[in-house]
Design a protein around this motif. Sequence first.
Motif, PDB file in Angstrom:
ATOM      1  N   PRO A   7       0.804  -1.233   0.000  1.00 11.45           N
ATOM      2  CA  PRO A   7       0.000   0.000   0.000  1.00 11.45           C
ATOM      3  C   PRO A   7       0.836   1.282   0.000  1.00 11.45           C
ATOM      4  CG  PRO A   7      -0.653  -1.467   1.799  1.00 11.45           C
ATOM      5  CD  PRO A   7       0.449  -2.132   1.086  1.00 11.45           C
ATOM      6  N   ASP A   8       1.947   1.276   0.743  1.00 13.37           N
ATOM      7  CA  ASP A   8       2.712   2.536   0.782  1.00 13.37           C
ATOM      8  C   ASP A   8       3.376   2.838  -0.558  1.00 13.37           C
ATOM      9  OD1 ASP A   8       4.267   0.352   1.330  1.00 13.37           O
ATOM     10  OD2 ASP A   8       5.738   1.452   2.542  1.00 13.37           O
ATOM     11  N   GLU A   9       3.734   1.747  -1.270  1.00 15.62           N
ATOM     12  CA  GLU A   9       4.323   1.949  -2.591  1.00 15.62           C
ATOM     13  C   GLU A   9       3.273   2.459  -3.578  1.00 15.62           C
ATOM     14  OE1 GLU A   9       7.243   2.172  -3.661  1.00 15.62           O
ATOM     15  OE2 GLU A   9       6.942   2.070  -5.831  1.00 15.62           O
ATOM     16  N   LYS A  10       2.049   1.842  -3.467  1.00 14.97           N
ATOM     17  CA  LYS A  10       0.959   2.288  -4.327  1.00 14.97           C
ATOM     18  C   LYS A  10       0.700   3.773  -4.099  1.00 14.97           C
ATOM     19  CE  LYS A  10      -1.853  -1.397  -3.536  1.00 14.97           C
ATOM     20  NZ  LYS A  10      -3.086  -2.199  -3.464  1.00 14.97           N
ATOM     21  N   LEU A  11       0.654   4.104  -2.818  1.00 18.57           N
ATOM     22  CA  LEU A  11       0.377   5.496  -2.462  1.00 18.57           C
ATOM     23  C   LEU A  11       1.452   6.419  -3.031  1.00 18.57           C
ATOM     24  CD1 LEU A  11      -1.504   7.348  -0.862  1.00 18.57           C
ATOM     25  CD2 LEU A  11      -0.009   7.050   1.123  1.00 18.57           C
ATOM     26  N   ARG A  12       2.733   5.934  -2.876  1.00 20.71           N
ATOM     27  CA  ARG A  12       3.835   6.762  -3.361  1.00 20.71           C
ATOM     28  C   ARG A  12       3.677   7.031  -4.857  1.00 20.71           C
ATOM     29  NH1 ARG A  12       8.706   6.907  -5.514  1.00 20.71           N
ATOM     30  NH2 ARG A  12       8.496   4.797  -6.324  1.00 20.71           N
ATOM     31  N   ARG A  13       3.270   5.956  -5.576  1.00 18.79           N
ATOM     32  CA  ARG A  13       3.160   6.104  -7.025  1.00 18.79           C
ATOM     33  C   ARG A  13       2.025   7.056  -7.408  1.00 18.79           C
ATOM     34  NH1 ARG A  13       4.557   0.605 -10.257  1.00 18.79           N
ATOM     35  NH2 ARG A  13       6.423   0.078  -9.051  1.00 18.79           N
ATOM     36  N   VAL A  14       0.878   6.927  -6.722  1.00 18.13           N
ATOM     37  CA  VAL A  14      -0.238   7.816  -7.067  1.00 18.13           C
ATOM     38  C   VAL A  14       0.126   9.281  -6.776  1.00 18.13           C
ATOM     39  CG1 VAL A  14      -2.699   8.280  -6.756  1.00 18.13           C
ATOM     40  CG2 VAL A  14      -1.843   5.964  -6.500  1.00 18.13           C
ATOM     41  N   VAL A  15       0.736   9.443  -5.581  1.00 13.75           N
ATOM     42  CA  VAL A  15       1.120  10.805  -5.184  1.00 13.75           C
ATOM     43  C   VAL A  15       2.113  11.398  -6.187  1.00 13.75           C
ATOM     44  CG1 VAL A  15       2.289  12.164  -3.404  1.00 13.75           C
ATOM     45  CG2 VAL A  15       0.631  10.417  -2.748  1.00 13.75           C
ATOM     46  N   LEU A  16       3.056  10.537  -6.580  1.00 12.99           N
ATOM     47  CA  LEU A  16       4.064  10.975  -7.543  1.00 12.99           C
ATOM     48  C   LEU A  16       3.398  11.360  -8.869  1.00 12.99           C
ATOM     49  CD1 LEU A  16       7.182  11.210  -7.715  1.00 12.99           C
ATOM     50  CD2 LEU A  16       7.181   8.989  -8.854  1.00 12.99           C
ATOM     51  N   TYR A  17       2.394  10.507  -9.264  1.00 12.33           N
ATOM     52  CA  TYR A  17       1.695  10.758 -10.520  1.00 12.33           C
ATOM     53  C   TYR A  17       1.005  12.121 -10.478  1.00 12.33           C
ATOM     54  CZ  TYR A  17      -1.665  10.164 -14.339  1.00 12.33           C
ATOM     55  OH  TYR A  17      -2.405  10.335 -15.485  1.00 12.33           O
ATOM     56  N   LEU A  18       0.380  12.396  -9.323  1.00  8.83           N
ATOM     57  CA  LEU A  18      -0.324  13.657  -9.167  1.00  8.83           C
ATOM     58  C   LEU A  18       0.643  14.832  -9.270  1.00  8.83           C
ATOM     59  CD1 LEU A  18      -2.824  12.798  -6.280  1.00  8.83           C
ATOM     60  CD2 LEU A  18      -3.431  13.426  -8.636  1.00  8.83           C
ATOM     61  N   ARG A  19       1.791  14.653  -8.626  1.00  7.03           N
ATOM     62  CA  ARG A  19       2.780  15.730  -8.644  1.00  7.03           C
ATOM     63  C   ARG A  19       3.272  15.960 -10.063  1.00  7.03           C
ATOM     64  NH1 ARG A  19       4.813  16.576  -3.294  1.00  7.03           N
ATOM     65  NH2 ARG A  19       6.568  17.786  -4.098  1.00  7.03           N
ATOM     66  N   GLU A  20       3.573  14.836 -10.703  1.00  5.21           N
ATOM     67  CA  GLU A  20       4.199  14.971 -12.006  1.00  5.21           C
ATOM     68  C   GLU A  20       3.231  15.502 -13.053  1.00  5.21           C
ATOM     69  OE1 GLU A  20       5.938  11.162 -12.706  1.00  5.21           O
ATOM     70  OE2 GLU A  20       7.743  11.667 -11.565  1.00  5.21           O
ATOM     71  N   ASN A  21       1.978  15.040 -12.998  1.00  6.45           N
ATOM     72  CA  ASN A  21       1.056  15.431 -14.047  1.00  6.45           C
ATOM     73  C   ASN A  21       0.279  16.694 -13.747  1.00  6.45           C
ATOM     74  OD1 ASN A  21       1.165  13.219 -16.170  1.00  6.45           O
ATOM     75  ND2 ASN A  21       0.955  12.056 -14.266  1.00  6.45           N
ATOM     76  N   TYR A  22      -0.038  16.875 -12.453  1.00  8.49           N
ATOM     77  CA  TYR A  22      -0.893  18.023 -12.151  1.00  8.49           C
ATOM     78  C   TYR A  22      -0.287  19.005 -11.161  1.00  8.49           C
ATOM     79  CZ  TYR A  22      -4.083  14.638 -14.210  1.00  8.49           C
ATOM     80  OH  TYR A  22      -4.654  13.733 -15.037  1.00  8.49           O
ATOM     81  N   ASN A  23       0.991  18.837 -10.851  1.00  6.22           N
ATOM     82  CA  ASN A  23       1.658  19.679  -9.854  1.00  6.22           C
ATOM     83  C   ASN A  23       0.852  19.723  -8.555  1.00  6.22           C
ATOM     84  OD1 ASN A  23       3.403  20.247 -11.953  1.00  6.22           O
ATOM     85  ND2 ASN A  23       2.245  22.083 -12.539  1.00  6.22           N
ATOM     86  N   TYR A  24       0.154  18.623  -8.271  1.00  5.41           N
ATOM     87  CA  TYR A  24      -0.700  18.587  -7.090  1.00  5.41           C
ATOM     88  C   TYR A  24      -0.018  17.786  -6.000  1.00  5.41           C
ATOM     89  CZ  TYR A  24      -4.865  17.703  -4.221  1.00  5.41           C
ATOM     90  OH  TYR A  24      -5.761  17.630  -3.182  1.00  5.41           O
ATOM     91  N   CYS A  25       0.031  18.407  -4.827  1.00  2.00           N
ATOM     92  CA  CYS A  25       0.562  17.641  -3.703  1.00  2.00           C
ATOM     93  C   CYS A  25      -0.606  17.103  -2.894  1.00  2.00           C
ATOM     94  CB  CYS A  25       1.477  18.488  -2.820  1.00  2.00           C
ATOM     95  SG  CYS A  25       1.963  17.548  -1.342  1.00  2.00           S
ATOM     96  N   PHE A  26      -0.674  15.785  -2.800  1.00  2.00           N
ATOM     97  CA  PHE A  26      -1.746  15.111  -2.080  1.00  2.00           C
ATOM     98  C   PHE A  26      -1.752  15.492  -0.608  1.00  2.00           C
ATOM     99  CE2 PHE A  26      -3.457  11.316   0.109  1.00  2.00           C
ATOM    100  CZ  PHE A  26      -4.734  11.347  -0.424  1.00  2.00           C
ATOM    101  N   TRP A  27      -0.567  15.758  -0.080  1.00  2.23           N
ATOM    102  CA  TRP A  27      -0.432  16.048   1.351  1.00  2.23           C
ATOM    103  C   TRP A  27      -0.758  17.493   1.653  1.00  2.23           C
ATOM    104  CZ3 TRP A  27      -0.715  11.508   2.905  1.00  2.23           C
ATOM    105  CH2 TRP A  27      -0.039  10.465   2.279  1.00  2.23           C
ATOM    106  N   CYS A  28      -0.287  18.451   0.708  1.00  3.61           N
ATOM    107  CA  CYS A  28      -0.594  19.863   0.908  1.00  3.61           C
ATOM    108  C   CYS A  28      -2.034  20.182   0.499  1.00  3.61           C
ATOM    109  CB  CYS A  28       0.321  20.748   0.076  1.00  3.61           C
ATOM    110  SG  CYS A  28       2.057  20.429   0.384  1.00  3.61           S
ATOM    111  N   LYS A  29      -2.653  19.191  -0.230  1.00  2.79           N
ATOM    112  CA  LYS A  29      -3.976  19.395  -0.809  1.00  2.79           C
ATOM    113  C   LYS A  29      -3.982  20.677  -1.642  1.00  2.79           C
ATOM    114  CE  LYS A  29      -6.064  16.063   1.751  1.00  2.79           C
ATOM    115  NZ  LYS A  29      -5.414  14.832   1.309  1.00  2.79           N
ATOM    116  N   TYR A  30      -2.963  20.841  -2.413  1.00  3.92           N
ATOM    117  CA  TYR A  30      -2.835  22.088  -3.171  1.00  3.92           C
ATOM    118  C   TYR A  30      -2.219  21.830  -4.518  1.00  3.92           C
ATOM    119  CZ  TYR A  30      -1.719  26.942  -4.307  1.00  3.92           C
ATOM    120  OH  TYR A  30      -1.648  28.147  -4.923  1.00  3.92           O
ATOM    121  N   ARG A  31      -2.818  22.484  -5.517  1.00 10.62           N
ATOM    122  CA  ARG A  31      -2.269  22.336  -6.857  1.00 10.62           C
ATOM    123  C   ARG A  31      -1.360  23.527  -7.140  1.00 10.62           C
ATOM    124  NH1 ARG A  31      -5.522  20.850 -12.383  1.00 10.62           N
ATOM    125  NH2 ARG A  31      -3.640  20.628 -13.650  1.00 10.62           N
TER     126      ARG A  31
END
Lengths: 764, 343
Positions: free
Chosen positions: B301-325
């Motif tokens: 699960p932590d790896e999955k999470l890392r990948r999704v978070v990374l995907y968000l950062r890379e594609n949408y400049n969105y940080c899942f943790w900051c909840k901010y694009r």
Amino acid sequence: MADITKGTKRLSGEAEGSQDSKRVKTNGDKMDAKNPYLAHLEEKPEADFESLLDKLERRNTTAKQAEAVEDSDINPWTGQRHSERYFKILKARRKLPVNKQRQEFLDLYHNNQILVFVGETGSGKTTQIPQYVLYDELPHQTGKLIACTQPRRVAAMSVAQRVADELDVKLGEEVGYSIRFENKTSSKTLLKYMTDGQLLREAMHDRDMSRYSCIILDEAHERTLATDILMALLKQLSERRKDLKIIVMSATLDAQKFQSYFFNAPLLAVPGRTHPVEIFYTPEAERDYVEAAIRTVLQIHACEPEGDILLFLTGEEEIEDACRRISLEVDEMIRESDAGPMSVYPLYGTLPPHQQQRIFEKAPQPFRPGGRPGRKCIVATNIAETSLTIDGIVYVVDPGFSKQKIYNPRTRVESLLVSPISKASAQQRAGRAGRTRPGKCFRLYTEEAFKKELIEQTYPEILRSNLSNTVLELKKLGVEDLVHFDLMDPPAPETMMRALEELNYLACLDDDGELTPLGNLASEFPLDPALAVMLISSPEFYCSNEILSITSLLSVPQIWVRPANARKRADEMKAQFAHPDGDHLTLLNAYHAYKGAEARGEDMKKWCHEHFLSYRHLSSADNVRAQLKKIMETHGIELVSTPFHDKNYYTNIRRALLAGFFMQVAMRESSNSKVYKTVKDEQLVLIHPSTTVTTPYEWVVYNEFVLTTKQYVRTVTNIRPEWLLEIAPVYYDLSTFQKGEIKNALTRVAEKIRRQQAMKASKA
Amino acid sequence: MSFKLPTKSLQNNGAAIEEEEEDYMTMTFDDDATGSYGGTRKHETSLQRHARLRREAEARARPKSKAELEAEAEAKREAALSRSLLEANPKSKGLAMMAKMGFTGGALGRRSGDNGSEGKEIIPEPLKIEIKDGREGIGLESERKRKLREAAEAAGERAKKARADEGEYRERMRREREEARLEKLVTAAQKVAERMAEEEEDKKMVCDEAKKTTSGHRPLLKTIPVVWRGLVKAREEAERDRKMRYDLEQGLLASRLPTYEDSEEEDDDKTALSKIQTTYVFADDLDEEDPELEEFNALSPDEKLRRVVLYLRENYNYCFWCKYRYPDTEMEGCPGLMEEDHE
């Protein structure tokens, strides 16, 4: 010398042919001899017949010598010619396993005072050993008899008959039997079969058993109460009477216990004529052993080759029920799956003899040649375990239970309870399958349960019985120190204590444990002390005739017949005899009706059948009554009756009951209850449903206290509490009672009596 | 007068209550009270005695049920059977007679050789009475007991084991909770990713009406980035199952009724009578094998999470943790990729 060569030949079997031809000739003679006109011809051989035995030296004979005498044409005991049948039987006897060891037996017999003999069922020990002894003891020379004890009356009678046939003599003459209430012996008797209890009774008057030169205790492995006492007595006696020979015979191989008990007596073992039996266990414990047993029987019938089935169950009702169900199921198997025919027979002690005989009928034939085998299935109690031998049994189904008597002195309850059998019993049961050919035994329990749950040996009867009768007998036998009496398995001290106490209350023993005159008299009767005391006291209540009848009726099995298919009608018939005051009086009514019908000359068997009474047990009660009457007359006990129309006729009888049974009284717990509380032991009991008493009386005297799944008192009669204080003041000493309703009630009664007496006194 | 009376009675009541309470206490704790009722009982008022007697009479008068009677009889029997007569009845004349014969308390029978062993003998008890009711075969009872014992032992063993591994257990529980938490975060992140993707899509096709109508239909699974493809797939599957169940129930209902074929029937009627099976068309790629997705799902699960978070950062400049694009790829102000960085 000539004798010996003859014997050798016979042993090698070469002389068979010539022997046969000779026999034919003999038989021809015999046939002539039967003609009364030729009776004088019989006289001839008699001149030298005694010489046959004269050649033998007492206690120093050989098997060959004895066999030579047996083979002769002349019967050495009667001087008559041997019959054709005799030789036929003799031929069969010679094939018995025990015959091979006749010489070995005689050698041991000559060299030892006590001998332990082990022979499995079918070895022929019961019939042959006493005859071997007969030819060695030569009782006609010494005038001393040979006794052979049997635990059961039927066995004593039937074995005596068999041996009389084998010796070609008339039963009751050279060979006889003696059982309680029946003596079939004469002055000619040399060999006597008897019940162990009977020998014990004889020993009371002849402590040295001086009439006997050899005593054989047969079926010692059954460890009946009487056999255990006899063993202890004989052990003592063997020191006093060095000339007395003792043989202890057992069917099981645990003979070591007997050997070490009898000063390490030597052992002779004879293999039985048995075949291997394959034993099967169930993989799991059964939820319902009757169901499992029926299933197993049906499975055997469906799948196994020819051979009869023996199923062990515990009691009459269970057996009749199983028989019905097996028959129904087999009918269905015949209709649906072409199974062979099967006859199902019940077998239990209370079954009338002619019905018991049916088990010897042949198994039915298959429906068509080459069809599925027909067989018989016998559903029996543990009487089929040792006492009855049924040939043809190949399959045994053993659920592992039997009804066993148990007595506990703490509540004084005596019961027949369904209990697991012992390992020894299980082996005995399995052995029944191997009588004719290799067999199979299906045990309806697991092998682990066999190993862990079953005790090694069934507990001897002495540990399971009320000993008051035994203690009285021992006292009469002159055993002073009961505590250190050397029994093989001494009972619990409590059982002894209770027995002594009861005898003390019955005034048979004084406070020092010495026999009182009443106790001495009571021991003359072959009855339980309470019954004996009741009988002896009955003249004081002007009803000894009636009490004698009641005592006889209580000494035989139930006279009431209640077949499963006619219970209602049986109960209606019983109600005709019912006396409102109690079952004892109902019994008496039935007996009086029986005697009345007999006096009218009715067909008694028919009459009994119509009235649902057991002709067998009533006539046996009649016989018992005659025997007891004789004893009463011998000891000057008056036979009196209150006139029947006197209003005290029944009251007197009820009071007389208490003279013996004052310790067996119960009081109703409360006014709206069916529960009674036994006096002193304070056990809660119900009145057995077989009673004819309909009024819920406050106080009852009972004949038995039994435990099935509930505690019952059986055969009850209404009494008045005043009588208790009057008739048994020692037992009803209120200071010995524990606090409670019974004590309160009795105290009130005592006060009432005091008041009445005071009033009487003041009036006077 | 009329005023005072109530107070007085009140006082009386109070006193009575007090008294009752006091007695209640003494009755409970006074040993004498539990003794026989024939004996003297202190502090029992007449009222209480009356009540007690009535209670006792009632108990006596009430017919006992069969079960009660049986239990009572059995209790009496067991009580009597378990008590040695030698102890219960030491004054018995029978015992006295035995004592005269030399009974000293051991087993009966032949005197054993030396006196030394005699004292240690166990007194044989009468045989136990065991009532068998029912037709249970030999060994069933003990088999049942054994099974019970084994079950109890097994339970005991498990408990013992559990105690021994308590530390490990706590650790496992913690790990399980953590994993569950992470899975939730994965789903949440996937939802964000999906929404982001949809928003992007909307922006792109804001004026294209024709395409917009089809936007209700999702694209082929394989075209969805693997990081949230699982989410979509699971949702679609759940929906399909629901619909199939619904159809099944409707169908069953319909088939149970007698049907009447009417050629005049309108299609709508038929639909209403569910004579026409509504078939839902799904992209039949739901059942297709998807090794890529399987591989992704097999990740921790932590790896999955890392990948999704990374995907968000890379594609949408969105940080899942900051909840901010963030406006650009620099993502200035975001402490980093991991959750810990944001603590």
